[in-house]
Write an enzyme that holds these catalytic residues in place. Structure first.
Site, PDB file in Angstrom:
ATOM      1  CG  PHE A 108      -0.450   0.330   2.729  1.00 26.13           C
ATOM      2  CD1 PHE A 108       0.081  -0.326   3.242  1.00 26.13           C
ATOM      3  CD2 PHE A 108      -0.580   1.643   3.067  1.00 26.13           C
ATOM      4  CE1 PHE A 108       0.813  -0.343   4.384  1.00 26.13           C
ATOM      5  CE2 PHE A 108      -0.044   2.214   4.075  1.00 26.13           C
ATOM      6  CZ  PHE A 108       0.683   1.293   4.986  1.00 26.13           C
ATOM      7  CE  LYS A 109       4.145   0.918   4.515  1.00 25.17           C
ATOM      8  NZ  LYS A 109       4.160   1.856   5.739  1.00 25.17           N
ATOM      9  CG  ASP A 110       3.960   0.616  -4.713  1.00 28.08           C
ATOM     10  OD1 ASP A 110       5.114   1.290  -4.548  1.00 28.08           O
ATOM     11  OD2 ASP A 110       3.970  -0.384  -4.797  1.00 28.08           O
TER      12      ASP A 110
END
Ligand SMILES: Cc1ncc(COP(=O)(O)O)c(C=O)c1O
Ligand SMILES: N[C@@H](CCOP(=O)(O)O)C(=O)O
Length: 465
Positions: A108-110
């Site tokens: 999810f960091k992207d």
């Protein structure tokens, strides 16, 4: 939109300055001076927007509208592996996975990092400045940040990871990027030690200004802001603002669930926020019994959540304490000194009205991955599995409220755990197919501020030369 520090002693800034500053100079975290609150009609008007357009709309509310934010969001999400960017997958009658892992590094960091990389480019180019980004990772922030910043002209990036405590895929995603502006350091210590080193570099004023430090961890407000849109997108898909929803979020540094809290603060009808923890369950213990006491970080099958000091809790604490910067600073200072956070009972009770916490150990995580696979055919990574188990255990009593689980990583990032649970080894997408053949490059350093600062300085000087 102006931003203030949770510790009350830093000068207010605008969004662009907050993006570049990362941590406030009084050691606090930036938060909006006032929260934007939307009317039901304004929420409804967002229905039907594409994900990039929705993200741009939300980010504009937080002051990013001075940048070409529409273009930035379009470009950021163009390379995602799913046309919906953040698809919803039904798990059972009332629970759904919100898949946040279709970006380039499969976590999810992207979602935020692809936006931040482009924001840095725009702002630094406009100002003619250069920054050195220092970041700490338990595995996913690092690869997403490196992917977002590699080869950017005005950015050097140094990422600290805890030696031997990430999955092999996570480590290789970082250490096989050989771009000259990227440096990886494996630190003798856990994630909390890496995060402390990053904060210590920011709190070393001469070093901070010499290096023009910036942050990509969720101490940087821009990270949180860019994580709010997917909660909005999911809630709208279920009928918000005319229907309540609940979210279950596998949690470590408290950034992801804080973004959900922010969406609620903006008026989105979120009835419950369920926090899933692995055995590093300081947040679950806090919610159960107002026991916010840090214990040694223990390795688990969900290594990205092997965290005891959840940085973003400070932002919630600030709100729970009535936005009192002095009280927040005092509480955080005692936490650091004594390892236990003295949260007033009234503030704790307020937190428990919205948040609930659930702990799942490794055996439970394997059981949950297996259960999901056999009962629904859904292959979950260990972090997501903590979230789905928490959702089942703590679903709101009202069956009409859907529970949306943040699916935070692709199962192929944690193939050993998934294989142990299901017998299936999820393959990496084709673009990462040769990950195990690529050359790795990283330094190994002790948990020592002087040694880390020297390495950061050498990296920045080499690239400036
Ligand atoms: C896959 C995954 N799930 C969950 C988390 C926890 O999220 P947060 O640190 O925002 O609480 C992380 C790390 O941030 C992660 O990488
Ligand atoms: N789980 C994270 C830890 C850092 O979190 P952040 O949201 O503050 O960047 C990771 O994968 O590195």
């Amino acid at each position: 939109m102006r931003y203030i520090s949770t510790r009350g002693q830093a000068a207010p800034r605008d969004f662009e300055a907050v993006l570049l500053a990362g941590l406030a100079e009084d050691g606090g975290l930036f938060v909006p001076a006032e929260w934007p609150v939307l009317t039901p009609a304004e929420w409804r008007a967002m229905r039907g927007l594409s994900y990039p357009a929705l993200a741009a709309r939300i980010l504009t509310l937080f002051g990013a509208g001075d940048m070409p934010i529409g273009r930035i969001c379009e470009e950021a999400y163009a390379g995602f592996g799913h046309p919906a960017v953040v698809p919803l997958v039904q798990l059972d009658r009332r629970s759904f996975a919100l898949e946040l892992f279709h970006g380039p590094t499969l976590a999810f960091k992207d979602m935020a990092m692809q936006v931040l990389g482009r924001m840095f480019d725009h702002v630094l180019d406009k100002r003619g400045e250069r920054v050195t980004i220092v970041g700490a990772t338990s595995g996913d922030t690092g690869s997403a940040a490196i992917e977002a910043c590699r080869d950017r002209a005005a950015v050097d990036i140094v990422i600290l990871h805890p030696e031997g405590r990430t999955s092999d895929v996570q480590r290789r995603q970082m250490t096989t990027v050989l771009a000259p502006n990227v440096k990886n350091i494996a630190v003798h210590g856990d994630f909390d030690a890496c995060q402390d080193l990053v904060k210590a570099m920011f709190n070393d004023a001469p070093f901070r200004s010499e290096m023009h430090l910036s942050a990509v961890n969720s101490i940087n407000w821009a990270r949180i802001a860019a994580q709010i849109p997917y909660y909005v997108s999911a809630a709208l898909a279920f009928g918000a603002p005319d229907r309540e929803v609940a979210f279950s979020v596998p949690t470590g540094n408290f950034g992801n669930v804080l973004a959900a809290w922010a969406a609620r603060r903006m008026g989105l009808p979120i009835s419950h926020l369920i926090i899933g923890s692995n055995r590093n369950d300081i947040l679950a213990r806090f919610l159960a019994a107002n026991d916010m006491s840090a214990q040694p970080v223990e390795p688990s099958l969900s290594p990205s959540m092997d965290i005891q000091v959840s940085s973003n809790f400070e932002r919630l604490l600030f709100e729970l304490l009535g936005r009192d910067g002095a009280a927040t600073a005092g509480t955080m200072t005692r936490f650091r000194a004594e390892g236990r956070m003295p949260v007033p009972d009234s503030a704790w009770r307020e937190a428990t009205r919205l948040f609930s916490g659930f702990t799942l150990d490794d055996a439970g995580t394997l059981t949950e991955i297996r259960h999901l696979w056999t009962s629904t055919g859904y292959l979950a990574d260990p972090h997501t599995a903590v979230g789905t188990a928490a959702a089942r255990a703590l679903a709101p009593a009202d069956p009409a409220i859907p529970v949306i689980v943040a699916a935070t990583a692709h199962p192929a990032k944690f193939p050993d755990a998934v294989e142990r649970a299901t017998g299936i080894r999820p393959p990496l997408p084709a673009r990462l197919g040769d990950l195990y053949d690529r050359e790795e490059r990283f330094s190994v350093l002790p948990n020592d501020l002087g040694a880390i600062e020297a390495a950061v300085r050498a990296h920045a000087r080499r690239n400036a030369a």
